[in-house]
Motif scaffolding. Structure first.
Motif, PDB file in Angstrom:
ATOM      1  N   ARG A  12       0.910  -1.229  -0.077  1.00 40.09           N
ATOM      2  CA  ARG A  12      -0.068   0.017   0.052  1.00 40.09           C
ATOM      3  C   ARG A  12       1.056   1.183   0.104  1.00 40.09           C
ATOM      4  N   ALA A  13       1.972   1.226   0.833  1.00 43.09           N
ATOM      5  CA  ALA A  13       2.772   2.394   0.759  1.00 43.09           C
ATOM      6  C   ALA A  13       3.430   2.630  -0.506  1.00 43.09           C
ATOM      7  N   PHE A  14       3.964   1.650  -1.109  1.00 41.49           N
ATOM      8  CA  PHE A  14       4.497   1.613  -2.394  1.00 41.49           C
ATOM      9  C   PHE A  14       3.318   2.056  -3.349  1.00 41.49           C
ATOM     10  N   LEU A  15       2.300   1.934  -3.443  1.00 40.81           N
ATOM     11  CA  LEU A  15       1.318   2.200  -4.371  1.00 40.81           C
ATOM     12  C   LEU A  15       0.754   3.684  -4.280  1.00 40.81           C
ATOM     13  N   VAL A  16       0.656   4.163  -3.169  1.00 39.47           N
ATOM     14  CA  VAL A  16       0.432   5.540  -2.788  1.00 39.47           C
ATOM     15  C   VAL A  16       1.781   6.283  -3.253  1.00 39.47           C
ATOM     16  N   ALA A  17       3.116   5.774  -3.034  1.00 33.32           N
ATOM     17  CA  ALA A  17       4.236   6.523  -3.370  1.00 33.32           C
ATOM     18  C   ALA A  17       4.217   6.602  -4.859  1.00 33.32           C
ATOM     19  N   CYS A  18       3.767   5.816  -5.687  1.00 33.08           N
ATOM     20  CA  CYS A  18       3.877   5.702  -7.063  1.00 33.08           C
ATOM     21  C   CYS A  18       2.625   6.796  -7.500  1.00 33.08           C
ATOM     22  N   HIS A  19       1.636   6.614  -6.945  1.00 31.91           N
ATOM     23  CA  HIS A  19       0.446   7.690  -7.545  1.00 31.91           C
ATOM     24  C   HIS A  19       0.981   9.253  -7.005  1.00 31.91           C
ATOM     25  N   SER A  20       1.569   9.150  -5.899  1.00 30.73           N
ATOM     26  CA  SER A  20       1.742  10.818  -5.693  1.00 30.73           C
ATOM     27  C   SER A  20       3.059  11.122  -6.206  1.00 30.73           C
ATOM     28  N   GLN A  21       4.159  10.286  -6.408  1.00 29.27           N
ATOM     29  CA  GLN A  21       5.318  10.468  -7.039  1.00 29.27           C
ATOM     30  C   GLN A  21       6.088  11.278  -6.012  1.00 29.27           C
ATOM     31  N   SER A  22       6.065  11.014  -4.587  1.00 31.08           N
ATOM     32  CA  SER A  22       6.585  11.807  -3.851  1.00 31.08           C
ATOM     33  C   SER A  22       6.426  10.889  -2.332  1.00 31.08           C
ATOM     34  N   PHE A  23       7.677  10.860  -1.922  1.00 30.54           N
ATOM     35  CA  PHE A  23       7.670  10.063  -0.495  1.00 30.54           C
ATOM     36  C   PHE A  23       6.961  10.872   0.716  1.00 30.54           C
ATOM     37  N   THR A  24       7.300  12.401   0.581  1.00 27.89           N
ATOM     38  CA  THR A  24       6.784  12.997   1.515  1.00 27.89           C
ATOM     39  C   THR A  24       5.218  13.296   1.571  1.00 27.89           C
ATOM     40  N   GLN A  25       4.770  13.304   0.123  1.00 25.30           N
ATOM     41  CA  GLN A  25       3.220  13.321   0.025  1.00 25.30           C
ATOM     42  C   GLN A  25       2.631  11.773   0.339  1.00 25.30           C
ATOM     43  N   ALA A  26       3.133  11.071   0.142  1.00 25.96           N
ATOM     44  CA  ALA A  26       2.738   9.503   0.389  1.00 25.96           C
ATOM     45  C   ALA A  26       2.579   9.366   2.085  1.00 25.96           C
ATOM     46  N   PRO A  64       9.601   3.008 -14.864  1.00 23.04           N
ATOM     47  CA  PRO A  64       8.652   2.492 -15.617  1.00 23.04           C
ATOM     48  C   PRO A  64       7.918   1.062 -15.233  1.00 23.04           C
ATOM     49  N   TYR A  65       8.877   0.174 -14.646  1.00 26.11           N
ATOM     50  CA  TYR A  65       8.602  -0.912 -13.893  1.00 26.11           C
ATOM     51  C   TYR A  65       7.625  -0.771 -12.888  1.00 26.11           C
ATOM     52  N   ALA A  66       8.220   0.084 -11.794  1.00 26.05           N
ATOM     53  CA  ALA A  66       7.243   0.461 -10.642  1.00 26.05           C
ATOM     54  C   ALA A  66       5.946   0.768 -11.111  1.00 26.05           C
ATOM     55  N   LEU A  67       5.942   1.601 -12.000  1.00 25.81           N
ATOM     56  CA  LEU A  67       4.419   2.435 -12.585  1.00 25.81           C
ATOM     57  C   LEU A  67       3.382   1.279 -13.141  1.00 25.81           C
ATOM     58  N   THR A  68       4.347   0.414 -14.092  1.00 23.51           N
ATOM     59  CA  THR A  68       3.264  -0.894 -14.382  1.00 23.51           C
ATOM     60  C   THR A  68       2.851  -1.814 -13.232  1.00 23.51           C
ATOM     61  N   LEU A  69       3.805  -1.955 -12.294  1.00 22.24           N
ATOM     62  CA  LEU A  69       3.529  -2.976 -11.117  1.00 22.24           C
ATOM     63  C   LEU A  69       2.299  -2.209 -10.277  1.00 22.24           C
ATOM     64  N   ALA A  70       2.488  -0.898 -10.279  1.00 21.71           N
ATOM     65  CA  ALA A  70       1.546  -0.026  -9.397  1.00 21.71           C
ATOM     66  C   ALA A  70      -0.017  -0.059 -10.258  1.00 21.71           C
ATOM     67  N   LYS A  71       0.064  -0.050 -11.367  1.00 20.35           N
ATOM     68  CA  LYS A  71      -1.135  -0.054 -11.989  1.00 20.35           C
ATOM     69  C   LYS A  71      -1.941  -1.527 -11.898  1.00 20.35           C
ATOM     70  N   GLU A  72      -0.974  -2.576 -11.750  1.00 20.05           N
ATOM     71  CA  GLU A  72      -1.727  -3.960 -11.780  1.00 20.05           C
ATOM     72  C   GLU A  72      -2.153  -4.099 -10.233  1.00 20.05           C
ATOM     73  N   LEU A  73      -1.430  -3.310  -9.067  1.00 18.40           N
ATOM     74  CA  LEU A  73      -1.665  -3.561  -7.903  1.00 18.40           C
ATOM     75  C   LEU A  73      -3.206  -2.689  -7.523  1.00 18.40           C
ATOM     76  N   SER A  74      -3.177  -1.731  -8.264  1.00 17.67           N
ATOM     77  CA  SER A  74      -4.440  -0.795  -8.124  1.00 17.67           C
ATOM     78  C   SER A  74      -5.392  -1.550  -8.374  1.00 17.67           C
ATOM     79  N   HIS A  75      -5.725  -2.610  -9.330  1.00 19.14           N
ATOM     80  CA  HIS A  75      -6.681  -3.362  -9.491  1.00 19.14           C
ATOM     81  C   HIS A  75      -6.934  -4.381  -8.503  1.00 19.14           C
TER      82      HIS A  75
END
Length: 294
Positions: A12-26, A64-75
């Protein structure tokens, strides 16, 4: 079963960090520290064996790997959230997810849903429409309505038979005299790309010469678009009579030469074999069957 997965909190932390693209905002979103986010990301990177964030200045940017992974994890998290909602409160939040062809949804199902809710006021139905090119994309819906029984991994309940006839609006018939079948060649006609061959079938059934040319021939990609063009008087179309029964009974559409019928089809309520039918599911199936003649 969960031993081969990283901790859900880290995912969940990884997913939020990817969506916000910021550790601070996550960290702010999850109400934890920046360091906690970093530790969660380290857990995920170690588990997947790849670097998931690159440093750009003071920021950590997902690869890019992280963003692809995050997209699948979102589902996956959406599915978990849906399960939690539906089974929470002792199952009283039960939602029946239904996938319905667009025209059937707009012209047959929605006008009758008030009747369903009068009989089952506490039912929770979520409807998603599907165009014909998406019919094969059977998703995670609990019940799927389609004009064919599909594969063997679905239980199928037939509930609606239909045929296709010529249809037109009064707007068009005020401009064109259509008394005999030959008269259609002097009228603009409307075709649908996702329903190829209907005009050829109708001309054959009417014993008309297919070499004759229509005065105008309009084509649209989906039938619900073609239907709107017919309703606006742009041309004569070919449509399903049972599905369009409301528009026909209200005088919005006129059936021309009703004895000439083509393209019979039957709609089925399909349930994936792995889906456990809830009371709402069973109620809706029974209601569909009762409504087939209405």
């Amino acid at each position: 079963m969960m031993k081969n997965l990283p901790p859900l909190s880290s995912l969940r932390a990884f997913l939020v960090a990817c969506h916000s693209q910021s550790f601070t905002q996550a960290a702010q979103t999850l109400c934890i520290t920046h360091g906690a986010i970093s530790r969660h990301i380290q857990v995920i990177e170690k588990w997947f064996g790849v670097t998931l964030f690159n440093k750009e200045g003071l920021r950590r940017v997902p690869t890019p790997y992280a963003l692809t992974l995050a997209k699948e994890l979102s589902h996956v998290f959406d599915a978990l959230n849906d399960i939690g909602f539906r089974y929470g409160n002792g199952g009283k939040n039960d939602i029946l997810n239904i996938s319905v062809p667009t025209t059937l949804c707009l012209k047959w199902l929605i006008p009758r849903m008030e009747d369903f809710y009068k009989e089952y006021p506490n039912a929770n139905i979520q409807i998603a429409s599907a165009n014909s090119e998406r019919f094969h994309l059977i998703s995670h819906d609990d019940l799927i309505i389609r004009p064919e029984p599909q594969q063997q991994e679905y239980s199928a309940i037939p509930f609606l038979d239909d045929i296709h006839c010529l249809i037109a609006s009064n707007k068009l018939l005020e401009r064109y005299n259509v008394t005999n079948t030959d008269d259609i060649f002097h009228c603009p006609v409307i075709d649908t790309l996702t329903r190829p061959g209907h005009w050829q079938q109708w001309l054959t059934a009417a014993n008309l010469n297919m070499s004759n040319n229509f005065c105008k021939h309009y084509r649209f990609d989906h039938f619900h678009i073609s239907l709107q063009a017919v309703l606006e008087g742009l041309g004569i179309g070919i449509g399903p009579i049972s599905i369009l029964s409301n528009d026909i009974s209200q005088g919005n559409l006129i059936v021309l030469f009703p004895d000439i019928r083509i393209a019979p089809l039957r709609y089925y309520a399909l349930t994936p074999l792995g889906v456990q039918k809830t009371k709402t599911h069973l109620d809706f199936e029974q209601w569909l069957y009762r409504m087939k003649s209405n």
